[in-house]
Design a protein around this motif. Structure first.
Motif, mmCIF file in Angstrom:
data_model
loop_
_atom_site.group_PDB
_atom_site.id
_atom_site.type_symbol
_atom_site.label_atom_id
_atom_site.label_comp_id
_atom_site.label_asym_id
_atom_site.label_seq_id
_atom_site.Cartn_x
_atom_site.Cartn_y
_atom_site.Cartn_z
ATOM 1 N N ILE A 112 16.769 47.656 24.339
ATOM 2 C CA ILE A 112 17.437 48.417 25.036
ATOM 3 C C ILE A 112 16.993 49.120 25.537
ATOM 4 N N LYS A 149 20.710 52.113 28.296
ATOM 5 C CA LYS A 149 21.774 51.443 29.075
ATOM 6 C C LYS A 149 22.389 52.285 30.453
ATOM 7 N N CYS A 163 17.716 48.544 30.566
ATOM 8 C CA CYS A 163 18.149 48.028 29.673
ATOM 9 C C CYS A 163 17.008 46.937 29.232
ATOM 10 N N CYS A 219 17.257 46.906 38.620
ATOM 11 C CA CYS A 219 18.979 46.996 37.911
ATOM 12 C C CYS A 219 19.581 46.202 39.223
ATOM 13 N N HIS A 224 23.638 45.763 32.770
ATOM 14 C CA HIS A 224 23.503 47.422 31.420
ATOM 15 C C HIS A 224 25.054 47.854 31.161
#
Ligand code: FES
Length: 79
Positions: free
Chosen positions: A6, A9, A63, A72, A76
């Protein structure tokens, strides 16, 4: 190393140009997040190509847990 690291975040905004290819880091080890810097060598991970269809800013996954790689998807928020 089977699961990606990761790296962040949160998503990472990346300005992109229409028609250009970008290599998203899938392993999480790159020092140039969210893009690949070759650090995946020796791991089970490979970078993923992202071809920009327009000149804009995209939110690339930081992440490495997104289901809509390399963009995305909010994963996260559950880490
Ligand atoms: Fe992570 Fe290349 S450095 S995929």
């Amino acid at each position: 190393m089977t699961s990606p690291v990761i790296a962040r975040k949160e998503p990472v905004p990346v300005p992109v140009e229409a028609g250009k290819d970008y290599w998203w880091c899938a392993c999480g080890l790159s020092k140039k997040q969210p893009l690949c810097d070759g650090s995946h060598k020796g791991t089970a991970h490979e970078p993923m190509a992202y071809k920009a269809t327009e000149t804009t800013t995209v939110e690339l996954c930081g992440c490495k847990q997104t289901a809509t790689k390399p963009i995305c998807d909010g994963s996260h928020e559950n880490l």
